[in-house]
Design a protein around this motif. Structure first.
Motif, PDB file in Angstrom:
ATOM      1  N   PHE A 166       1.195  -1.248  -0.271  1.00 23.46           N
ATOM      2  CA  PHE A 166      -0.147  -0.142  -0.342  1.00 23.46           C
ATOM      3  C   PHE A 166       0.655   1.067   0.203  1.00 23.46           C
ATOM      4  CE2 PHE A 166      -3.733  -1.880   2.641  1.00 23.46           C
ATOM      5  CZ  PHE A 166      -4.439  -2.471   1.824  1.00 23.46           C
ATOM      6  N   ALA A 167       0.384   2.315  -0.764  1.00 23.24           N
ATOM      7  CA  ALA A 167       1.531   3.160  -0.499  1.00 23.24           C
ATOM      8  C   ALA A 167       1.093   4.139   0.683  1.00 23.24           C
ATOM      9  CB  ALA A 167       0.335   5.056  -1.669  1.00 23.24           C
ATOM     10  N   HIS A 168       0.235   3.309   1.369  1.00 23.70           N
ATOM     11  CA  HIS A 168      -0.399   4.379   2.734  1.00 23.70           C
ATOM     12  C   HIS A 168      -1.094   3.544   3.886  1.00 23.70           C
ATOM     13  CE1 HIS A 168      -2.181   7.746   5.336  1.00 23.70           C
ATOM     14  NE2 HIS A 168      -1.102   7.995   5.112  1.00 23.70           N
ATOM     15  N   ASN A 169      -0.027   3.817   5.635  1.00 20.33           N
ATOM     16  CA  ASN A 169      -1.275   2.579   6.191  1.00 20.33           C
ATOM     17  C   ASN A 169      -2.664   3.244   6.168  1.00 20.33           C
ATOM     18  OD1 ASN A 169      -1.632   3.008   9.916  1.00 20.33           O
ATOM     19  ND2 ASN A 169      -1.135   0.807   8.750  1.00 20.33           N
ATOM     20  N   GLU A 170      -3.264   2.074   5.644  1.00 17.99           N
ATOM     21  CA  GLU A 170      -4.734   1.869   6.014  1.00 17.99           C
ATOM     22  C   GLU A 170      -5.632   1.278   6.942  1.00 17.99           C
ATOM     23  OE1 GLU A 170      -5.851   4.186   3.698  1.00 17.99           O
ATOM     24  OE2 GLU A 170      -4.402   4.864   2.075  1.00 17.99           O
ATOM     25  N   GLY A 171      -4.965   0.122   7.823  1.00 19.59           N
ATOM     26  CA  GLY A 171      -5.225   0.033   8.850  1.00 19.59           C
ATOM     27  C   GLY A 171      -5.573  -1.544   8.371  1.00 19.59           C
ATOM     28  N   HIS A 172      -5.391  -2.411   9.542  1.00 21.78           N
ATOM     29  CA  HIS A 172      -5.695  -3.861   9.432  1.00 21.78           C
ATOM     30  C   HIS A 172      -7.259  -4.079   8.907  1.00 21.78           C
ATOM     31  CE1 HIS A 172      -6.732  -7.705  12.023  1.00 21.78           C
ATOM     32  NE2 HIS A 172      -5.784  -7.502  10.923  1.00 21.78           N
ATOM     33  N   GLN A 173      -8.210  -3.703   8.696  1.00 26.54           N
ATOM     34  CA  GLN A 173      -9.341  -4.266   8.044  1.00 26.54           C
ATOM     35  C   GLN A 173      -9.023  -3.806   6.256  1.00 26.54           C
ATOM     36  OE1 GLN A 173     -11.928  -5.655   9.614  1.00 26.54           O
ATOM     37  NE2 GLN A 173     -10.488  -6.075  11.221  1.00 26.54           N
ATOM     38  N   ASN A 174      -8.587  -2.841   6.083  1.00 20.55           N
ATOM     39  CA  ASN A 174      -8.740  -2.959   4.850  1.00 20.55           C
ATOM     40  C   ASN A 174      -7.872  -3.446   4.295  1.00 20.55           C
ATOM     41  OD1 ASN A 174     -10.144  -0.802   4.257  1.00 20.55           O
ATOM     42  ND2 ASN A 174      -8.851   0.621   5.188  1.00 20.55           N
ATOM     43  N   ALA A 175      -6.655  -3.250   4.502  1.00 23.42           N
ATOM     44  CA  ALA A 175      -5.354  -4.822   4.678  1.00 23.42           C
ATOM     45  C   ALA A 175      -5.765  -6.131   4.484  1.00 23.42           C
ATOM     46  CB  ALA A 175      -4.141  -4.950   5.448  1.00 23.42           C
ATOM     47  N   LEU A 176      -6.157  -6.544   5.034  1.00 21.86           N
ATOM     48  CA  LEU A 176      -7.185  -7.914   4.981  1.00 21.86           C
ATOM     49  C   LEU A 176      -7.644  -8.627   3.942  1.00 21.86           C
ATOM     50  CD1 LEU A 176      -6.825 -10.853   6.926  1.00 21.86           C
ATOM     51  CD2 LEU A 176      -8.917  -9.387   8.117  1.00 21.86           C
ATOM     52  N   TYR A 177      -8.813  -7.085   3.874  1.00 24.83           N
ATOM     53  CA  TYR A 177      -9.623  -6.989   2.507  1.00 24.83           C
ATOM     54  C   TYR A 177      -8.697  -6.931   1.639  1.00 24.83           C
ATOM     55  CZ  TYR A 177     -13.481  -6.397  -0.071  1.00 24.83           C
ATOM     56  OH  TYR A 177     -14.780  -6.174  -0.978  1.00 24.83           O
ATOM     57  N   ALA A 178      -7.715  -6.237   1.240  1.00 27.81           N
ATOM     58  CA  ALA A 178      -7.502  -5.770  -0.013  1.00 27.81           C
ATOM     59  C   ALA A 178      -6.622  -7.214  -0.441  1.00 27.81           C
ATOM     60  CB  ALA A 178      -5.674  -5.032   0.013  1.00 27.81           C
ATOM     61  N   GLY A 179      -5.703  -8.406   0.532  1.00 30.36           N
ATOM     62  CA  GLY A 179      -5.161  -9.833   0.585  1.00 30.36           C
ATOM     63  C   GLY A 179      -6.018 -10.128  -0.145  1.00 30.36           C
ATOM     64  N   LEU A 180      -7.665 -10.410   0.774  1.00 32.08           N
ATOM     65  CA  LEU A 180      -8.630 -10.857   0.079  1.00 32.08           C
ATOM     66  C   LEU A 180      -9.101 -10.802  -1.034  1.00 32.08           C
ATOM     67  CD1 LEU A 180     -10.550 -11.215   3.238  1.00 32.08           C
ATOM     68  CD2 LEU A 180      -8.907 -13.033   2.617  1.00 32.08           C
ATOM     69  N   MET A 181      -9.360  -9.991  -1.667  1.00 28.60           N
ATOM     70  CA  MET A 181      -8.877  -9.830  -3.201  1.00 28.60           C
ATOM     71  C   MET A 181      -8.537 -10.023  -4.103  1.00 28.60           C
ATOM     72  SD  MET A 181     -12.331  -9.056  -2.124  1.00 28.60           S
ATOM     73  CE  MET A 181     -12.628  -9.964  -1.362  1.00 28.60           C
ATOM     74  N   GLU A 182      -6.566  -9.561  -3.791  1.00 30.56           N
ATOM     75  CA  GLU A 182      -5.932 -10.192  -4.933  1.00 30.56           C
ATOM     76  C   GLU A 182      -6.176 -11.381  -5.132  1.00 30.56           C
ATOM     77  OE1 GLU A 182      -4.304  -7.574  -5.673  1.00 30.56           O
ATOM     78  OE2 GLU A 182      -2.846  -8.866  -6.894  1.00 30.56           O
ATOM     79  N   ALA A 183      -5.881 -12.383  -3.467  1.00 31.68           N
ATOM     80  CA  ALA A 183      -5.997 -13.856  -3.415  1.00 31.68           C
ATOM     81  C   ALA A 183      -7.162 -14.862  -3.930  1.00 31.68           C
ATOM     82  CB  ALA A 183      -6.640 -14.486  -2.181  1.00 31.68           C
ATOM     83  N   LEU A 184      -8.583 -13.376  -4.640  1.00 37.23           N
ATOM     84  CA  LEU A 184      -9.540 -13.606  -5.242  1.00 37.23           C
ATOM     85  C   LEU A 184      -9.621 -14.219  -7.008  1.00 37.23           C
ATOM     86  CD1 LEU A 184     -12.676 -15.273  -5.473  1.00 37.23           C
ATOM     87  CD2 LEU A 184     -13.600 -12.442  -5.115  1.00 37.23           C
ATOM     88  N   ASP A 185      -8.565 -12.793  -7.171  1.00 34.25           N
ATOM     89  CA  ASP A 185      -8.762 -12.466  -7.782  1.00 34.25           C
ATOM     90  C   ASP A 185      -7.207 -13.243  -8.458  1.00 34.25           C
ATOM     91  OD1 ASP A 185     -10.204 -10.395  -8.375  1.00 34.25           O
ATOM     92  OD2 ASP A 185      -8.559  -8.666  -8.220  1.00 34.25           O
ATOM     93  N   ARG A 186      -6.299 -13.809  -7.926  1.00 30.43           N
ATOM     94  CA  ARG A 186      -5.661 -14.498  -8.604  1.00 30.43           C
ATOM     95  C   ARG A 186      -5.904 -15.952  -8.883  1.00 30.43           C
ATOM     96  NH1 ARG A 186       0.721 -13.080  -5.743  1.00 30.43           N
ATOM     97  NH2 ARG A 186      -0.170 -10.305  -6.437  1.00 30.43           N
ATOM     98  N   GLY A 187      -7.253 -16.171  -8.399  1.00 35.18           N
ATOM     99  CA  GLY A 187      -7.460 -17.527  -8.503  1.00 35.18           C
ATOM    100  C   GLY A 187      -7.749 -18.388  -7.640  1.00 35.18           C
ATOM    101  N   CYS A 188      -7.024 -18.319  -6.174  1.00 35.09           N
ATOM    102  CA  CYS A 188      -7.478 -19.152  -5.444  1.00 35.09           C
ATOM    103  C   CYS A 188      -8.502 -20.090  -5.086  1.00 35.09           C
ATOM    104  CB  CYS A 188      -6.754 -18.653  -4.138  1.00 35.09           C
ATOM    105  SG  CYS A 188      -7.933 -17.433  -3.354  1.00 35.09           S
ATOM    106  N   ASP A 189      -8.793 -21.171  -4.440  1.00 38.31           N
ATOM    107  CA  ASP A 189      -9.796 -22.365  -3.973  1.00 38.31           C
ATOM    108  C   ASP A 189     -10.629 -21.813  -2.805  1.00 38.31           C
ATOM    109  OD1 ASP A 189     -10.068 -23.575  -6.420  1.00 38.31           O
ATOM    110  OD2 ASP A 189      -8.041 -24.731  -5.775  1.00 38.31           O
ATOM    111  N   CYS A 190      -9.214 -20.974  -1.630  1.00 38.24           N
ATOM    112  CA  CYS A 190      -9.641 -21.516  -0.688  1.00 38.24           C
ATOM    113  C   CYS A 190      -8.582 -19.701   0.137  1.00 38.24           C
ATOM    114  CB  CYS A 190      -9.752 -21.834   0.271  1.00 38.24           C
ATOM    115  SG  CYS A 190      -8.365 -23.335   0.447  1.00 38.24           S
ATOM    116  N   SER A 191      -8.991 -18.992   1.219  1.00 39.92           N
ATOM    117  CA  SER A 191      -7.604 -18.334   1.878  1.00 39.92           C
ATOM    118  C   SER A 191      -7.592 -18.927   2.946  1.00 39.92           C
ATOM    119  CB  SER A 191      -8.308 -16.904   1.544  1.00 39.92           C
ATOM    120  OG  SER A 191      -9.541 -16.348   2.189  1.00 39.92           O
ATOM    121  N   VAL A 192      -6.254 -18.658   3.707  1.00 41.21           N
ATOM    122  CA  VAL A 192      -6.474 -17.884   5.256  1.00 41.21           C
ATOM    123  C   VAL A 192      -5.660 -17.038   5.699  1.00 41.21           C
ATOM    124  CG1 VAL A 192      -5.070 -19.310   7.480  1.00 41.21           C
ATOM    125  CG2 VAL A 192      -6.326 -21.024   5.530  1.00 41.21           C
TER     126      VAL A 192
END
Ligand code: UDP
Ligand code: MG
Length: 344
Positions: A96-122
């Motif tokens: 990230f360009a800036h500190n956006e907080g834990h929840q946003n970081a988590l959400y971004a990671g989950l959406m990135e995982a989805l975009d990259r075609g994961c079957d499941c995320s932890v």
């Protein structure tokens, strides 16, 4: 890079592509150990054919000011430079360009995982408080049909008495407000692709994943684990962030506090009517003594009530303002796979 899944031969189930999502904010002290433990875990899961080779450990650098991002890059480019020797190139990351907080970081990671075609995320914290060995059981329960598997703490012994007490009060308050939450579950959970897709439809800026995920309504299960102490460094959730987080949770799921304000207003109206009658009766009876004390008390009390009420309403108005601006929750400036300023 995306998960390169092939269509399974009929009747043959392939191991899922797992993305372990780890939000990181100034975590240089724990990253070497966290990456070692996580890559060991993925090595062992791969050995047992429980995950596919294109699984990944996705670090989300939430605008850290220390060496976190350069360490994530090193893990991706040359894990041996960080003392790791994984069987596969497990490590990847976004920044990230800036500190956006834990929840946003988590959400971004989950959406990135989805975009990259994961079957499941932890998702789990970088500080190793969440026991990585619970992932095995999570995957087993997911394979058994649970779309979401929550990692629930079997005890809170490692928390301070203050954190234990305030967390208990918060869960009670949320339950009373009618918000469905899984008690003693931080953000350690497995989510399958279907629930990630459902989560992607939640576009609100006021993000409180611990409330949103149970509201998605898929089949769920839990795995119990003992939560350890933070491995190194200090908590990135000081009291101020904790209070703001709780406020986010309450305001994003319930409008009851605004209703209480209305109720308070009505009650004080009734009280003031009674006071009016009482004052008139006293005046007519000629018993008008200088009621300084009662006057002062009521002025301060009503003044305080009005300010608190305005504050509660203001919290909601402020959040409506943030929502309607529709700004992006975060900007990814870099990924481990590209140096492009826009992350392309
Ligand atoms: N974190 C983050 N952004 C923040 C604060 C925290 O990404 O602004 C991450 C942090 O690096 C960790 C996780 O969120 O991986 C949980 O934070 P922490 O362990 O400090 O919280 P605590 O366990 O003390 O509540
Ligand atoms: Mg922690």
């Amino acid at each position: 890079m995306t998960c390169d899944r092939q269509a399974p031969a009929s009747g043959v189930s392939t191991a899922p592509c797992l993305y372990v999502v780890v939000p990181c904010y100034n975590e240089e002290e724990v990253l070497p150990e966290a990456s070692r433990r996580l890559s060991d875990k993925l090595d062992s899961l791969l050995d047992r054919a429980l995950i596919s080779e294109d699984s990944r450990i996705l670090f989300v650098n939430d605008g850290s000011r220390d060496r976190t991002w350069s360490m994530i890059r090193a893990l991706h480019d040359d894990p041996s430079s960080m003392g790791a020797a994984p069987a596969r190139p497990w490590f990847t990351g976004i920044c990230f360009a800036h500190n956006e907080g834990h929840q946003n970081a988590l959400y971004a990671g989950l959406m990135e995982a989805l975009d990259r075609g994961c079957d499941c995320s932890v998702s789990l914290d970088a500080d190793l408080q969440d026991d990585v060995d619970a992932i095995d059981e999570m995957l087993a329960k997911h394979a058994g049909g649970a779309e979401i598997v929550y990692g629930v703490r079997s005890n809170r012994d490692t928390d301070t008495a203050f954190k234990r007490g305030t967390a208990g009060m918060f869960y009670d308050l949320m339950a009373w407000l009618g918000v469905e939450m899984v008690s003693n579950c931080a953000d350690y959970r497995l989510m399958g692709r279907r629930s990630l897709k459902a989560l992607a439809q939640y576009t609100e800026v006021n993000l409180f994943l611990r409330g949103i995920v149970p509201a998605l309504g898929f089949t769920t299960d839990v795995v119990y684990y003992a939560r350890a102490e933070r491995f190194a460094g200090e908590s990135k959730y000081p009291l101020k962030k904790m209070v703001l987080f709780a406020l986010e949770g309450i305001t994003s799921f319930s409008i009851k506090p605004i209703r209480w304000v209305t109720m308070l207003g009505l009650v004080s109206l009734v009280v003031s009517l009674a006071m009016m009658i009482y004052t008139l009766v006293q005046a007519l009876a000629g018993r008008v003594v200088a009621g300084w004390s009662s006057l002062m008390i009521s002025i301060w009390f009503v003044g305080g009530l009005v300010m608190v009420s305005l504050g509660v309403v203001g919290e909601y108005v402020g959040r409506i303002y943030l929502e309607c601006k529709g700004r992006p929750r975060y900007i990814v400036v870099e990924t481990t796979e590209s140096d492009g300023v826009d992350g392309d």
